[in-house]
Write an enzyme that holds these catalytic residues in place. Structure first.
Site, short mmCIF file in Angstrom:
data_model
loop_
_atom_site.label_atom_id
_atom_site.label_comp_id
_atom_site.label_asym_id
_atom_site.label_seq_id
_atom_site.Cartn_x
_atom_site.Cartn_y
_atom_site.Cartn_z
N CYS A 42 41.91 33.11 29.14
CA CYS A 42 42.17 31.86 29.85
C CYS A 42 41.02 30.89 29.70
CB CYS A 42 42.38 32.10 31.33
SG CYS A 42 43.34 33.54 31.67
N ASN A 54 39.93 42.90 33.47
CA ASN A 54 40.45 42.46 32.18
C ASN A 54 39.36 42.07 31.19
OD1 ASN A 54 40.52 40.62 34.47
ND2 ASN A 54 40.99 39.01 32.99
N1 PLP Z 1 45.67 40.30 36.58
C1 PLP Z 1 44.98 40.72 35.53
C2 PLP Z 1 43.89 41.73 35.70
C3 PLP Z 1 45.24 40.19 34.27
O1 PLP Z 1 44.54 40.60 33.20
C4 PLP Z 1 46.26 39.22 34.14
C5 PLP Z 1 46.52 38.59 32.84
O2 PLP Z 1 45.61 38.19 32.14
C6 PLP Z 1 46.98 38.83 35.28
C7 PLP Z 1 46.66 39.40 36.48
C8 PLP Z 1 48.09 37.82 35.21
O3 PLP Z 1 49.14 38.35 34.47
P1 PLP Z 1 50.35 37.41 33.94
O4 PLP Z 1 49.72 36.24 33.28
O5 PLP Z 1 51.09 38.28 32.99
O6 PLP Z 1 51.17 37.02 35.10
#
Ligand code: PLP
Length: 696
Positions: A338, A161
């Site tokens: 985050c 991400n």
């Molecule tokens: N995994 C990845 C790679 C992400 O980018 C995110 C969100 O930022 C998540 C998991 C968690 O997703 P959610 O907050 O929609 O549950």
């Protein structure tokens, strides 16, 4: 009207118009409960069935399970719970299960946190093991080969991400096969949806979580794929929805919206191709290179999704970059969304072995496969605007000498500060109590504004000025020897109001005098004020610099409105005064709601709007200012200088504003503490007054 340019799609995306229409239909026309057997229920059930069928085809689910849930965090929980429950059963049955829960060093925090949580709750007591990545952010297959035989579960995301770096899933699968690993394998596919081709059932991936809001569906809807034959335990039990795999009445608006996005993906007529997206990224990268000299990209473009750029700029913090982009209405994030409120280094970039300045100063710019020409062109123009604003503020090198600042400047770092006294007319300045962290900033500021530094002085002896003096080079006046406080031997002698004489340096019409800070003490203080011939009358002293409150020592040689400029400022007070101490300042009194601003300004035509953002934010601003008014730019680093003037003049109302209301509140409280009764902060700042975004 200006528009926001949304380049933070890896955090969340806008919602596809067709998805909004589908959600509206699910809430309006087809509002039924899909579990009801009557006609209204059946109409809703069609939405559910069609969305699932589309997902099954698109992701290659085969005979596996595909359930809707609230998003990837839930999907990750369910996958981890399912795997760990099965591992416990196998171990209880005497089977070997391995000892390690392996996860990639750059996984989203939801993965290690879930592993640790369920490992503890289920009493498995396996060891969490971080799988390293190389300098490109790609998992080390060699390290995986070493641990695969002991791995009970392996978690490796499909694309990251923060960087968009794409994992070598085929390579990981090959290592698991060749080492005969029995590990259950989860692949977080959140960032891959719509950007990478997935054919899940043709791989040995056991669990694959997805989140709708990363690809044009709303928040609160997601999916989990589970391979046929892979252990599964429901996380949520109840009415038996989703074939008993995930109870709770379905989020039909979310499912309908996600279904519309999946249908668009399947049709292939809505989103851009990878080649088009790569060309957009190249254009953004070229603009960044042109606007921000020395920019380095933290993600290897040839190994990453074409929709993500991650970069750092030497000499600039991620906070400063965020602020200037935000002023230009370009929404980006510092590292991951985050962690962007704390300016902590990115653990993803740390894991890639990047130096601290890059991991702590990183900016992520991400767009989605719906991006269009016009938005990218507008973003490039705004990037150029940001570069120009930073150059004009001397934060990045510029060929042209900037317009010189005048007066007092405060640089702050975590509770400590350095001060500069600048005289624009003579282009000379004095630095007081420089912190090592500010060396580069002071040096580039002085060079860019072509100042000559007359002296670098400190309130403590031997405070380590040498590094700055060295860095200043020809911009430092080396004419005279200096003592342990940096005080020049050729200082002149002046008279103070208590009859004592003191050494002083002349700076334009002002004098900086050096006085002891208490008797028998090694601390010194500096007084700054307008010269009256060969003396510095107490009434003329505007500022006193000292390492600790020194009312007693300075009382007779300064005045009630002299501002005390500390060298430590843990409470963000900026400055205090000889008579300031009203403990009963109530923050709420200083708040002004944006809805009340117009009426306030009409009632107080003499009120001044003061923008306390940094000059580069002021210069990069594209949105109209509050109430369509002109504003005075007084960054917090210049607050002491202006406060001194405002306190001496007749008190007119001051309305401070900034991006979020945070910095302006500090300014308003500072002025109130100093005795200004009419200082206010605009609640919510510019952010709450912005128009809607132009999103990519
Ligand atoms: N995994 C990845 C790679 C992400 O980018 C995110 C969100 O930022 C998540 C998991 C968690 O997703 P959610 O907050 O929609 O549950």
């Amino acid at each position: 009207m200006t528009t926001e340019i949304y380049l933070d799609s890896n955090a969340t995306s806008i919602v596809l118009p067709a998805a909004i229409a589908a959600a509206t239909d699910a809430m309006g026309q087809r509002y039924g409960n899909p579990s009801s057997t009557h006609g209204t229920g059946l109409k809703a059930k069609v939405i559910l069935d069609e969305a699932r069928a589309c997902a099954v085809r698109l992701l290659g689910v085969g005979n596996g399970r595909l359930m809707f849930n609230s998003g990837a965090t839930e999907g990750i929980q369910t996958a981890v719970l399912s795997a760990l429950v099965a591992l416990r059963e196998r171990r209880d049955a005497g089977e070997p299960i391995g000892t390690l829960l392996v996860y990639g060093a750059t996984e989203h925090k939801a993965v290690p946190e879930s592993l640790a949580h369920w490992n503890r709750l289920l009493g498995l007591n396996l060891t969490l093991h971080k799988l390293p990545v190389d300098h490109n952010g790609v998992h080390s297959l060699k390290a995986l080969r070493d641990v695969a035989p002991q791995a009970a579960m392996v978690c490796t995301m499909a694309a990251n991400n923060e960087t968009g770096v794409i994992s070598d899933l085929a390579g990981i699968e090959a290592v698991l096969a060749e080492t005969g690993s029995q590990a259950l394998w989860m692949v977080d596919c959140v960032q891959a949806l719509g950007k990478l081709k997935l054919d899940l059932s043709s791989t040995r991936i056991d669990y694959a979580p997805f989140s709708g809001h990363k690809l044009y569906a709303p928040k609160g809807i997601g999916m989990l794929y589970v391979r046929a034959g892979t252990p599964f335990t429901a996380l949520i039990m109840g009415g038996g929805q989703e074939a008993g795999q995930r109870s709770g009445t379905e989020n039909m608006a979310g499912i309908a919206a996600l279904g519309a996005v999946l249908a668009a993906l399947e049709r292939g007529d809505t989103f851009r191709t990878a080649a088009e997206l790569s060309s957009f990224r190249a254009r953004l990268a070229d603009s960044l290179r042109a606007a921000l000299p020395g920019v380095v990209f933290n993600n290897p473009f040839d190994k990453a999704l074409p929709t993500t750029l991650n970069f750092s700029v030497p000499g600039l913090s991620s906070r400063e970059l965020m602020d200037v982009f935000d002023a230009a209405e370009v929404r980006v994030s510092a590292g991951s969304a985050c962690s962007s409120s704390k300016a902590a280094p990115s653990y993803v970039l740390d894991a890639m072995g990047l130096p601290l300045w890059r991991s702590a100063g990183a900016i992520r710019m991400s767009f989605g496969p719906l991006a269009d020409e016009a938005t990218i062109a507008a973003a490039c123009a705004r990037i150029e605007r940001c570069g120009a604003a930073l150059r004009a503020s001397c934060l990045i090198p510029s060929d042209r000498t900037a317009v010189p600042h005048d007066g007092l400047l405060q640089l702050g770092v975590e509770g400590a500060c350095s001060w500069m006294v600048l005289d624009a007319a003579s282009r000379s300045c004095i630095v007081i109590d420089p912190l090592p962290e500010h060396t580069a900033r002071i040096e580039s500021y002085v060079r860019c504004q072509n100042y000559q530094v007359q002296a670098v002085v400190s309130t403590l002896p031997n405070a380590g000025r040498a590094v700055l003096v060295e860095a200043l080079g020809r911009h430092f006046n080396r004419a005279a020897d200096a003592d342990a406080y940096g005080w020049p031997a050729n200082a002149i002698s002046i008279q103070l109001d208590n009859g004592a004489s003191a050494g002083a340096i002349r700076l334009g019409a002002q004098l900086l005098a050096c006085v002891p800070c208490g008797t028998g003490d090694e601390l010194r203080a500096f007084l700054l004020g307008e010269a009256d011939g060969g003396s510095l009358p107490a009434a003329a002293v505007r500022f006193a610099f000292s390492a600790r409150p020194a009312q007693q020592a300075l009382g007779a040689i300064s005045n009630g409105q002299t501002l005390l400029c500390p060298t430590r400022d843990e409470q963000n007070q900026f400055c205090t005064s000889m008579m300031s101490a009203p403990a009963a300042i109530v923050a709420a009194d200083a708040q002004l709601d944006s809805t009340a601003l117009d009426a306030f300004l009409q009632a107080h035509p003499d009120a001044r709007l003061v923008d306390v953002r940094e000059p580069y934010e002021f210069a990069a601003t594209v949105a109209p200012l509050p109430a369509g008014r002109m504003a005075l730019s007084v960054p917090l680093s210049r607050l002491a200088e202006y406060a001194s003037e405002w306190l001496r003049a007749e008190q007119t109302p001051l309305v401070f504003f900034c991006r979020s209301g945070n910095r302006s509140m500090k300014a308003a409280l500072c002025l109130r503490r100093l005795g200004h009764q009419h200082a206010y902060s605009l609640n919510g700042g510019l952010a709450l007054a912005s128009p809607l975004p132009l999103a990519a």
